[in-house]
Design an enzyme around this catalytic site. Structure first.
Site, PDB file in Angstrom:
ATOM      1  N   HIS A 158      61.262  54.579 -37.158  1.00  0.00           N
ATOM      2  CA  HIS A 158      61.706  55.717 -37.626  1.00  0.00           C
ATOM      3  C   HIS A 158      63.033  55.558 -38.254  1.00  0.00           C
ATOM      4  O   HIS A 158      63.462  54.634 -38.386  1.00  0.00           O
ATOM      5  CB  HIS A 158      61.647  56.664 -36.727  1.00  0.00           C
ATOM      6  CG  HIS A 158      60.542  57.464 -36.106  1.00  0.00           C
ATOM      7  ND1 HIS A 158      59.628  56.656 -35.308  1.00  0.00           N
ATOM      8  CD2 HIS A 158      59.505  58.492 -36.276  1.00  0.00           C
ATOM      9  CE1 HIS A 158      58.555  57.309 -34.762  1.00  0.00           C
ATOM     10  NE2 HIS A 158      58.509  58.400 -35.596  1.00  0.00           N
ATOM     11  N   LYS A 162      67.498  58.739 -35.859  1.00  0.00           N
ATOM     12  CA  LYS A 162      66.456  59.349 -34.805  1.00  0.00           C
ATOM     13  C   LYS A 162      66.703  58.910 -33.529  1.00  0.00           C
ATOM     14  O   LYS A 162      66.880  57.691 -33.163  1.00  0.00           O
ATOM     15  CB  LYS A 162      65.084  58.996 -35.187  1.00  0.00           C
ATOM     16  CG  LYS A 162      63.853  59.617 -34.350  1.00  0.00           C
ATOM     17  CD  LYS A 162      62.426  59.263 -34.490  1.00  0.00           C
ATOM     18  CE  LYS A 162      61.461  59.983 -33.617  1.00  0.00           C
ATOM     19  NZ  LYS A 162      61.495  61.500 -33.370  1.00  0.00           N
TER      20      LYS A 162
END
Length: 249
Positions: A158, A162
């Site tokens: 990601h 995150k």
């Protein structure tokens, strides 16, 4: 059907974009914490030619009861935060509004609250609401059933920043009877979302990969969910409930 969207971050904006281009659904309003953009119209902000109102409201300026009374909707889509459900859940359930939650992680208290709401209305929750990644989960479970002894590793990627392990990866691990420690996480650049499941057989390897190229994939998933909830009764639903009929028919 009339839709209300809670949360207008990167994912929320992408979902709004997809809804505005749908002929079956109308984006009535967006509710967010910030007062920035308040009273503007989402189509105007996103540069989309649409007659849908898409009014932007702030939680600091309007109560949910007032919002639902003045601007009624059939569906609420939640892309806010894990505790956002408490701000609208009871009001939505009392009006029989369908709740579609795309929050990546809930604690047990929130899960219990969702269950309570589902006694009054239709409640759907998926930590990853893209259709592709949930198809990936089905395929992975089928392969694990065929070869329960196979070695399995999960890699999730990601965008940088995150926090924590992907809720989708955690769900994948749970469905495949793996520990969370067997998940490898990568955070780099602007990666939207990528999940890879590696099945290590003797003499061969099978890799199942899902990659969200754009956050609009979440919008496509939302519309799929909304379409497939239309004929359902009150209760709590997951992607497995909606996809199972397609695998058995």
């Amino acid at each position: 059907m009339k839709v209300g969207l809670i949360g207008f971050g990167k994912a929320g904006k992408a979902v709004a974009n997809v809804i505005l281009q749908s002929n079956e659904y109308s984006l009535e309003w967006v509710l967010r914490q910030s007062t920035i953009l308040e009273h503007r119209h989402v189509p105007e902000f996103l540069g989309i030619d649409s007659k849908e109102p898409g009014l932007i409201f702030s939680t600091s300026s309007i109560e949910i009861e007032e919002l639902l009374s003045k601007h009624p909707v059939d569906i609420i889509i939640d892309f806010s935060s894990s505790n956002g459900i408490y701000s609208y859940g009871k009001a939505a359930a009392s009006r029989k509004i369908i709740i579609i939650s795309a929050i990546s992680h809930y604690d047990e208290d929130e899960k219990q609250f969702l269950s309570e709401l589902s006694s009054k209305t239709i409640v759907f929750w998926s930590p990853n609401i893209s259709l592709g990644v949930n198809y990936l989960m089905f395929a992975a479970k089928l392969l694990k059933k065929i070869a329960p002894w196979v070695d399995i590793e999960i890699i999730e990627e990601h965008f940088k920043g995150k926090p924590g392990v992907s809720g989708t990866a955690i769900k994948l691990a749970k469905e495949l009877d793996l520990e969370e420690t067997e998940i490898s996480s990568i955070r780099a650049g602007g990666i939207v979302s990528k999940h890879e499941i590696i099945f290590g057989f003797p003499y061969q390897t099978v890799r199942l990969i899902h990659e969200a190229i754009s956050r609009e994939a979440f919008g496509n998933g939302v519309l799929f969910v909304a379409d497939n909830l239309a004929d359902k009764k009150e209760g709590f639903y997951t992607f497995e409930d909606l996809l199972s009929p397609y695998f058995t028919n």
